[in-house]
Write a protein that holds these residues in place. Structure first.
Motif, PDB file in Angstrom:
ATOM      1  N   THR A  38     -37.008 -10.422 -10.519  1.00  0.00           N
ATOM      2  CA  THR A  38     -37.489  -9.111 -10.097  1.00  0.00           C
ATOM      3  C   THR A  38     -38.806  -9.199  -9.338  1.00  0.00           C
ATOM      4  OG1 THR A  38     -38.575  -8.782 -12.229  1.00  0.00           O
ATOM      5  CG2 THR A  38     -36.339  -7.903 -11.979  1.00  0.00           C
ATOM      6  N   LYS A  39     -39.493 -10.339  -9.455  1.00  0.00           N
ATOM      7  CA  LYS A  39     -40.789 -10.474  -8.791  1.00  0.00           C
ATOM      8  C   LYS A  39     -41.185 -11.947  -8.700  1.00  0.00           C
ATOM      9  CE  LYS A  39     -45.539  -8.788  -9.145  1.00  0.00           C
ATOM     10  NZ  LYS A  39     -46.496  -8.018  -9.966  1.00  0.00           N
ATOM     11  N   ASN A  53     -30.245  -2.884 -14.085  1.00  0.00           N
ATOM     12  CA  ASN A  53     -29.887  -1.552 -13.612  1.00  0.00           C
ATOM     13  C   ASN A  53     -30.447  -1.368 -12.204  1.00  0.00           C
ATOM     14  OD1 ASN A  53     -30.314   1.464 -13.185  1.00  0.00           O
ATOM     15  ND2 ASN A  53     -29.126   1.434 -15.085  1.00  0.00           N
ATOM     16  N   HIS A  54     -29.673  -0.730 -11.332  1.00  0.00           N
ATOM     17  CA  HIS A  54     -30.107  -0.557  -9.941  1.00  0.00           C
ATOM     18  C   HIS A  54     -31.368   0.300  -9.817  1.00  0.00           C
ATOM     19  CE1 HIS A  54     -27.708   3.149 -10.413  1.00  0.00           C
ATOM     20  NE2 HIS A  54     -28.468   3.639  -9.439  1.00  0.00           N
ATOM     21  N   ARG A  55     -31.711   1.054 -10.848  1.00  0.00           N
ATOM     22  CA  ARG A  55     -32.913   1.891 -10.817  1.00  0.00           C
ATOM     23  C   ARG A  55     -34.175   1.129 -11.266  1.00  0.00           C
ATOM     24  NH1 ARG A  55     -29.100   5.137 -13.538  1.00  0.00           N
ATOM     25  NH2 ARG A  55     -28.219   6.725 -12.191  1.00  0.00           N
ATOM     26  N   SER A  56     -34.009  -0.074 -11.804  1.00  0.00           N
ATOM     27  CA  SER A  56     -35.129  -0.822 -12.398  1.00  0.00           C
ATOM     28  C   SER A  56     -36.172  -1.286 -11.390  1.00  0.00           C
ATOM     29  CB  SER A  56     -34.610  -2.055 -13.144  1.00  0.00           C
ATOM     30  OG  SER A  56     -33.740  -1.675 -14.165  1.00  0.00           O
ATOM     31  N   ARG A 133     -25.296  -9.409 -12.441  1.00  0.00           N
ATOM     32  CA  ARG A 133     -24.629  -8.110 -12.299  1.00  0.00           C
ATOM     33  C   ARG A 133     -25.674  -7.006 -12.138  1.00  0.00           C
ATOM     34  NH1 ARG A 133     -19.701  -6.671 -12.834  1.00  0.00           N
ATOM     35  NH2 ARG A 133     -19.137  -4.556 -13.266  1.00  0.00           N
ATOM     36  N   ILE A 134     -25.380  -6.072 -11.239  1.00  0.00           N
ATOM     37  CA  ILE A 134     -26.222  -4.872 -11.086  1.00  0.00           C
ATOM     38  C   ILE A 134     -25.397  -3.692 -11.559  1.00  0.00           C
ATOM     39  CG2 ILE A 134     -27.440  -3.365  -9.477  1.00  0.00           C
ATOM     40  CD1 ILE A 134     -27.907  -5.812  -7.672  1.00  0.00           C
ATOM     41  N   ASN A 135     -25.950  -2.946 -12.537  1.00  0.00           N
ATOM     42  CA  ASN A 135     -25.280  -1.752 -13.088  1.00  0.00           C
ATOM     43  C   ASN A 135     -25.795  -0.513 -12.423  1.00  0.00           C
ATOM     44  OD1 ASN A 135     -23.861  -3.334 -14.959  1.00  0.00           O
ATOM     45  ND2 ASN A 135     -25.562  -3.235 -16.384  1.00  0.00           N
TER      46      ASN A 135
END
Length: 135
Positions: A38-39, A53-56, A133-135
Motif C-alpha cells: 500500500t505504500k 478493499n478498493h476503498r482502503s 485480491r481487491i474487494n
C-alpha cells in the motif's frame, strides 16, 4: 585409441557446455523480494497485500528487490493482470548489482477482482509473480 580420444572429446565438450550454462545462470537476474504494497517508505514496502478493499487506498505498488550479479544495466517489466486480462504494463530500469524498483497502479471501484503481477526480465522470462485480491 581413437575411441578413447573421441570419448574424451565428448566429455570435454559436455563439461564446457555445463559450466557455460552455470555461468550464464550465475549472471542471471534474481528477485530476492517482491510484494504488492500500500505504500513505499524509505525505498521499502511497508506491508504485503493479499486481500484489500478498493476503498482502503488510492493506489497499490509492486515492489521488487533484484540481485543482478553482472551489474550491467538492464530492464524488467511488471505486468499487472486483473481477472486474467492485462490491465497495465511498465518497464523498469535495473542499474546495479543490487537494485530496488516499483510500479504503481491506481485502484478504485472498477478494480475489484483477482489480480496478479508478473515480473519478466528483458528477454520475457518470468522471474516471479504475486497474486492478490481487491474487494
Amino acid at each position: 585409441m581413437r575411441r578413447v580420444s573421441t570419448f574424451l572429446t565428448v566429455i570435454i565438450v559436455c563439461l564446457f557446455m555445463v559450466t557455460g550454462a552455470m555461468a550464464a545462470e550465475a549472471g542471471a537476474l534474481r528477485i530476492t523480494e517482491m510484494a504488492v504494497t500500500t505504500k513505499i517508505s524509505r525505498n521499502n514496502p511497508i506491508d504485503s497485500v493479499r486481500r484489500i478493499n478498493h476503498r482502503s487506498v488510492p493506489a497499490l505498488y509492486c515492489f521488487t528487490r533484484i540481485l543482478n550479479p553482472s551489474g550491467t544495466e538492464t530492464t524488467i517489466r511488471h505486468i499487472w493482470y486483473r481477472n486474467g486480462q492485462v490491465a497495465a504494463e511498465q518497464e523498469l530500469n535495473v542499474k546495479g548489482k543490487k537494485w530496488r524498483t516499483w510500479s504503481k497502479r491506481p485502484i478504485g471501484r472498477d478494480s475489484v477482482g483477482k489480480w496478479r503481477v508478473e515480473t519478466l526480465d528483458s528477454e520475457g522470462k518470468l522471474l516471479k509473480a504475486v497474486d492478490f485480491r481487491i474487494n
